[in-house]
Write a protein that holds these residues in place. Structure first.
Motif, PDB file in Angstrom:
ATOM      1  N   GLY A  62     -14.536 -22.160  -0.406  1.00 27.67           N
ATOM      2  CA  GLY A  62     -14.300 -22.842   0.851  1.00 27.67           C
ATOM      3  C   GLY A  62     -14.000 -21.924   2.008  1.00 27.67           C
ATOM      4  O   GLY A  62     -13.279 -22.294   2.944  1.00 27.67           O
ATOM      5  N   VAL A  63     -14.550 -20.693   1.983  1.00 31.82           N
ATOM      6  CA  VAL A  63     -14.386 -19.754   3.087  1.00 31.82           C
ATOM      7  C   VAL A  63     -15.770 -19.340   3.555  1.00 31.82           C
ATOM      8  O   VAL A  63     -16.777 -19.558   2.866  1.00 31.82           O
ATOM      9  CB  VAL A  63     -13.564 -18.512   2.670  1.00 31.82           C
ATOM     10  CG1 VAL A  63     -12.174 -18.920   2.221  1.00 31.82           C
ATOM     11  CG2 VAL A  63     -14.274 -17.736   1.555  1.00 31.82           C
ATOM     12  N   VAL A  79      -4.685 -11.809   4.828  1.00 27.44           N
ATOM     13  CA  VAL A  79      -5.253 -12.900   4.046  1.00 27.44           C
ATOM     14  C   VAL A  79      -4.116 -13.788   3.548  1.00 27.44           C
ATOM     15  O   VAL A  79      -3.067 -13.295   3.112  1.00 27.44           O
ATOM     16  CB  VAL A  79      -6.106 -12.357   2.871  1.00 27.44           C
ATOM     17  CG1 VAL A  79      -5.289 -11.471   1.959  1.00 27.44           C
ATOM     18  CG2 VAL A  79      -6.720 -13.499   2.090  1.00 27.44           C
ATOM     19  N   SER A  80      -4.325 -15.079   3.623  1.00 29.77           N
ATOM     20  CA  SER A  80      -3.260 -16.016   3.252  1.00 29.77           C
ATOM     21  C   SER A  80      -3.222 -16.242   1.746  1.00 29.77           C
ATOM     22  O   SER A  80      -4.218 -16.030   1.034  1.00 29.77           O
ATOM     23  CB  SER A  80      -3.460 -17.353   3.965  1.00 29.77           C
ATOM     24  OG  SER A  80      -4.595 -18.020   3.458  1.00 29.77           O
ATOM     25  N   ALA A  81      -2.072 -16.710   1.293  1.00 30.56           N
ATOM     26  CA  ALA A  81      -1.936 -17.034  -0.128  1.00 30.56           C
ATOM     27  C   ALA A  81      -2.866 -18.171  -0.510  1.00 30.56           C
ATOM     28  O   ALA A  81      -3.396 -18.206  -1.629  1.00 30.56           O
ATOM     29  CB  ALA A  81      -0.487 -17.403  -0.436  1.00 30.56           C
ATOM     30  N   LYS A 106      -2.538  -8.173  -0.866  1.00 28.87           N
ATOM     31  CA  LYS A 106      -1.334  -8.258  -0.045  1.00 28.87           C
ATOM     32  C   LYS A 106      -0.302  -7.268  -0.552  1.00 28.87           C
ATOM     33  O   LYS A 106       0.749  -7.649  -1.086  1.00 28.87           O
ATOM     34  CB  LYS A 106      -0.765  -9.676  -0.069  1.00 28.87           C
ATOM     35  CG  LYS A 106      -1.700 -10.738   0.504  1.00 28.87           C
ATOM     36  CD  LYS A 106      -1.145 -12.128   0.326  1.00 28.87           C
ATOM     37  CE  LYS A 106       0.065 -12.387   1.189  1.00 28.87           C
ATOM     38  NZ  LYS A 106      -0.294 -12.461   2.620  1.00 28.87           N
ATOM     39  N   PRO A 107      -0.594  -5.962  -0.456  1.00 27.70           N
ATOM     40  CA  PRO A 107       0.353  -4.960  -0.955  1.00 27.70           C
ATOM     41  C   PRO A 107       1.649  -4.991  -0.163  1.00 27.70           C
ATOM     42  O   PRO A 107       1.665  -5.346   1.018  1.00 27.70           O
ATOM     43  CB  PRO A 107      -0.396  -3.634  -0.745  1.00 27.70           C
ATOM     44  CG  PRO A 107      -1.326  -3.913   0.386  1.00 27.70           C
ATOM     45  CD  PRO A 107      -1.752  -5.349   0.210  1.00 27.70           C
TER      46      PRO A 107
END
Length: 307
Positions: A62-63, A79-81, A106-107
């Motif tokens: 869905g992106v 970038v979102s969770a 997401k470091p």
């Protein structure tokens, strides 16, 4: 000596490239999915790429295709969770793989390179190991370093105290010491398990210089390590039945159990026990009766049994 370092890794400087790690992890996860696995039409021999196309994966998640392409190229920022969750579902990632993806994408942000915390085993925990008489037990930490063990662990797996501290490490033992190929009946499974665990550690601690140096050294010295490291597989598998070919007592079937420490999740208590009344249980009792002699005997005459 083979010298084919892992892509995205420079053994000369011992540095893992986080962008390359994220890119290759997503690419390999996408390549393992077939269109029919997710309800898409397959074009058979006319299909030019293995697995799903980027556009197909993006549609499932869905992106936009452009957004996913940037992410797979290691260029995704903020970038979102929710997006990571959607991509993980589209790729059918396991819980361990999902956590690994999150660590890579997401470091943790550090203003300066963090100091590597020294791994230490508490006195009470060492006492606990010593009281587990007849049960091989050890404490394993980050990078699969073997931090502490009891007498039975040494009798079954080898006297690690005779090794330099740097070599008291499961990854080094499995890939660089031939006797461990003989010890594990299913060496390939054991090798894959330690590599998968090391992948998880690399995702959680991308700035650990000792971990990066370990990956660089093994990439140069072991073709098998390079092959398994390139799969990008990650799993948490420290339980199950393990079959050993012990040089003194022969075949052992041991049940491995693992327990993360409540006050230090990076340390794990590993135990191995045999089914009560089984030949393996009797073999463990025999090793226990030999005491420290069991850790020093070679391929020759078995040690003298002590009272």
């Amino acid at each position: 000596m083979d010298e084919h370092p892992e892509p995205g890794h420079d053994p000369a400087v011992g540095a893992l490239d986080p962008r390359a790690e994220l890119s290759e992890f997503l690419r390999t996860r996408r390549a393992r999915l077939k269109p029919e696995d997710v309800g898409l039409r397959s074009f058979g021999r006319y299909r030019r790429v293995p697995g799903l196309r980027r556009e197909e994966l993006a549609q499932l998640a869905g992106v936009s295709a452009a957004y996913y392409t940037r992410l797979e190229q290691g260029n995704g920022r903020h970038v979102s969770a929710e997006v990571l969750d959607a991509i993980a579902r589209a790729l059918r990632l396991s819980d361990a793989e999902h956590a690994h993806l999150t660590h890579l994408a997401k470091p943790k942000q550090h203003k300066k390179k963090p100091a590597v915390r020294t791994q230490q085993v508490s006195g009470p925990l060492r006492t606990l190991l010593d009281t587990m008489d007849g049960v091989p037990a050890s404490i394993v930490g980050r990078r699969s370093d073997i931090l502490a063990w009891n007498r039975m662990a040494a009798a079954v797996f080898g006297n690690w105290a005779e090794l330099p501290a740097q070599e008291q490490n499961w990854v080094r033992l499995v890939f660089l010491r031939p006797e461990y190929r003989d010890l594990f009946a299913d060496w390939e499974r054991k090798a894959n398990d330690v590599v998968c665990q090391l992948r998880l550690d690399a995702g959680s601690h991308p700035h650990d210089p000792q971990l990066s140096a370990l990956v660089g050294e093994l990439s140069v010295k072991s073709e098998d390590f390079r092959r398994l490291w390139a799969t990008r597989d990650v799993t948490v598998k420290c339980n199950g039945v393990q079959r050993l070919h012990h040089p003194l007592v022969g075949e052992l079937d041991l049940r491995v159990e693992s327990f993360h420490l409540a006050d230090d999740h990076e340390q794990m208590l590993l135990t191995s026990h045999a089914e009560p009344g089984s030949p393996s249980a009797e073999a463990l009792r025999l090793l226990a009766s030999w005491g420290t002699d069991a850790t020093t005997a070679g391929a020759g005459t078995p040690p003298t049994r002590t009272a």
